[in-house]
Design an enzyme around this catalytic site. Structure first.
Site, short mmCIF file in Angstrom:
data_model
loop_
_atom_site.label_atom_id
_atom_site.label_comp_id
_atom_site.label_asym_id
_atom_site.label_seq_id
_atom_site.Cartn_x
_atom_site.Cartn_y
_atom_site.Cartn_z
N ASN A 8 -9.81 -6.10 -2.63
CA ASN A 8 -8.77 -5.51 -3.47
C ASN A 8 -8.15 -6.62 -4.33
O ASN A 8 -7.40 -7.45 -3.83
CB ASN A 8 -7.70 -4.87 -2.56
CG ASN A 8 -6.54 -4.30 -3.36
OD1 ASN A 8 -6.61 -4.16 -4.58
ND2 ASN A 8 -5.46 -3.97 -2.66
N TRP A 9 -8.49 -6.61 -5.61
CA TRP A 9 -8.01 -7.69 -6.49
C TRP A 9 -6.56 -7.44 -6.93
O TRP A 9 -5.99 -8.27 -7.61
CB TRP A 9 -8.94 -7.83 -7.71
CG TRP A 9 -10.33 -8.27 -7.37
CD1 TRP A 9 -10.80 -8.62 -6.13
CD2 TRP A 9 -11.44 -8.43 -8.27
NE1 TRP A 9 -12.13 -8.98 -6.21
CE2 TRP A 9 -12.54 -8.87 -7.51
CE3 TRP A 9 -11.61 -8.23 -9.64
CZ2 TRP A 9 -13.81 -9.12 -8.08
CZ3 TRP A 9 -12.86 -8.48 -10.21
CH2 TRP A 9 -13.94 -8.92 -9.44
N LYS A 10 -6.03 -6.31 -6.60
CA LYS A 10 -4.64 -5.95 -6.93
C LYS A 10 -4.35 -6.17 -8.42
O LYS A 10 -5.25 -6.08 -9.24
CB LYS A 10 -3.66 -6.74 -6.05
CG LYS A 10 -4.00 -6.68 -4.55
CD LYS A 10 -2.85 -7.10 -3.70
CE LYS A 10 -3.34 -7.29 -2.27
NZ LYS A 10 -2.27 -7.25 -1.30
N HIS A 92 -2.50 2.86 -0.53
CA HIS A 92 -2.23 1.47 -0.14
C HIS A 92 -0.72 1.32 0.11
O HIS A 92 0.09 1.94 -0.57
CB HIS A 92 -2.68 0.54 -1.28
CG HIS A 92 -2.71 -0.90 -0.86
ND1 HIS A 92 -1.56 -1.65 -0.77
CD2 HIS A 92 -3.73 -1.71 -0.49
CE1 HIS A 92 -1.88 -2.87 -0.36
NE2 HIS A 92 -3.19 -2.94 -0.18
N GLU A 94 1.29 -0.89 -0.65
CA GLU A 94 2.06 -1.34 -1.83
C GLU A 94 2.41 -0.15 -2.73
O GLU A 94 3.42 -0.16 -3.41
CB GLU A 94 1.27 -2.42 -2.59
CG GLU A 94 1.30 -3.74 -1.83
CD GLU A 94 0.14 -4.65 -2.13
OE1 GLU A 94 -0.60 -4.42 -3.11
OE2 GLU A 94 -0.04 -5.63 -1.37
N GLU A 164 -4.21 -0.84 7.99
CA GLU A 164 -3.56 -2.01 7.42
C GLU A 164 -2.09 -2.04 7.85
O GLU A 164 -1.24 -1.40 7.22
CB GLU A 164 -3.61 -1.96 5.89
CG GLU A 164 -5.00 -1.96 5.31
CD GLU A 164 -5.02 -2.64 3.95
OE1 GLU A 164 -5.74 -3.63 3.81
OE2 GLU A 164 -4.29 -2.20 3.05
N GLY A 170 -0.64 -9.44 2.81
CA GLY A 170 -0.16 -10.46 1.87
C GLY A 170 0.85 -11.42 2.47
O GLY A 170 1.53 -12.14 1.74
N SER A 210 -4.21 -9.86 5.67
CA SER A 210 -4.36 -11.32 5.72
C SER A 210 -5.69 -11.76 6.33
O SER A 210 -5.75 -12.72 7.11
CB SER A 210 -3.18 -11.95 6.48
OG SER A 210 -1.97 -11.70 5.78
C1 PEP Z 1 -4.73 -5.51 0.86
O1 PEP Z 1 -4.44 -5.69 -0.31
O2 PEP Z 1 -5.12 -4.40 1.24
C2 PEP Z 1 -4.60 -6.62 1.81
C3 PEP Z 1 -4.97 -6.42 3.04
O3 PEP Z 1 -4.10 -7.79 1.32
P1 PEP Z 1 -4.16 -9.23 2.04
O4 PEP Z 1 -5.57 -9.44 2.52
O5 PEP Z 1 -3.77 -10.20 0.98
O6 PEP Z 1 -3.21 -9.19 3.18
#
Ligand code: PEP
Length: 246
Positions: A8-10, A92, A94, A164, A170, A210
């Site tokens: 996931n490049w966000k 997600h 976020e 998640e 993050g 992470s």
């Molecule tokens: C994500 O964006 O779904 C995610 C798990 O981010 P990160 O790996 O940076 O925690």
């Protein structure tokens, strides 16, 4: 079933930078041990999708509107993604936290993805308070029950679920592999009870939060873990290539 690794490049990278990253991944991932998906931002989606047309790396979107068209300024719909993406991240944390997406809306988005031939990567997970209060499993199962409520049994088998924990996204604070295994097991059992074991077997359950190239294997080895959703580390081609070839 092969594991699935989703990057996931966000909200990162210009079109040019996205293409550079896609190229580097294409070159460095010589022997993938898993199915691989990268999810660029919408602006870069067309270019990256074109660049990876013949590649083993598939492309996904980061969001989808639940409507197929209409007066929804700034939104992107399923029919627009056809031919550009094969997967779509839905729900997600976020988006749940920053844009107020609730489970009712997410269930419609999951349904929109399926209707338009995209594989939804449905994200669920508890926040820190819910974990501390012993409500982690209840929270995740309630999210799942509602998020999948618009689908037929056959459609449910096409969904990818990403567990998640919100507090691990993050933050650099990854979950304990044992806890992840417990939660994945719990989701797997929920799917068996609600939809039959034949359906549950087809659904990949990923872990995200992470993940990096050092800790990835500890999650991939968890029972019933179907792969990983990687955020920050997916922007680093060395790390992501390594994760895809473990
Ligand atoms: C994500 O964006 O779904 C995610 C798990 O981010 P990160 O790996 O940076 O925690």
């Amino acid at each position: 079933m092969k594991k699935l690794i989703v990057g996931n490049w966000k909200m990162n990278l210009s079109i040019r930078q996205s293409l550079v990253l896609a190229d580097r991944l294409e070159i460095n991932i010589e022997k993938p041990t898993a199915d691989i998906v990268v999810c660029p931002n919408f602006i870069s989606l067309h270019a990256v999708s074109h660049e990876l047309k013949e590649s083993k790396i598939k492309v996904g979107a980061q969001n989808i509107n639940n409507n197929d068209d209409g007066a929804f300024t700034g939104e992107i719909s399923g029919p627009m993604l056809k031919g550009l993406a094969k997967y779509c991240i839905v729900g997600h944390s976020e988006r749940r936290v920053n844009f107020g997406e609730d489970d009712e809306q997410i269930s419609l988005k999951v349904s929109a993805a399926i209707r338009n031939g995209l594989t939804p990567v449905l994200c669920v997970g508890e926040n820190l308070n819910q974990r501390h209060e012993g409500l982690a499993k209840r929270t995740v199962l309630d999210q799942l029950a509602e998020d999948l409520s618009e689908l037929t049994i056959k459609e449910v088998s096409k969904v990818v679920i990403a567990y998640e924990p919100v507090w691990a996204i993050g933050t650099g604070e990854s979950a304990e592999p044992y806890d992840v295994e417990q939660m994945i097991n719990c989701i797997h059992k929920f799917l068996i009870n609600k939809y039959q074991s034949e359906i549950a077997r087809k659904i990949r359950i990923l872990y995200g939060g992470s993940v990096n190239s050092d800790n990835a294997l500890s999650y991939l080895n968890a029972e019933f873990c179907g792969g990983l959703l990687v955020g920050g580390a997916s922007l680093n081609y060395r790390q992501f290539s390594k994760i895809c070839q473990l």
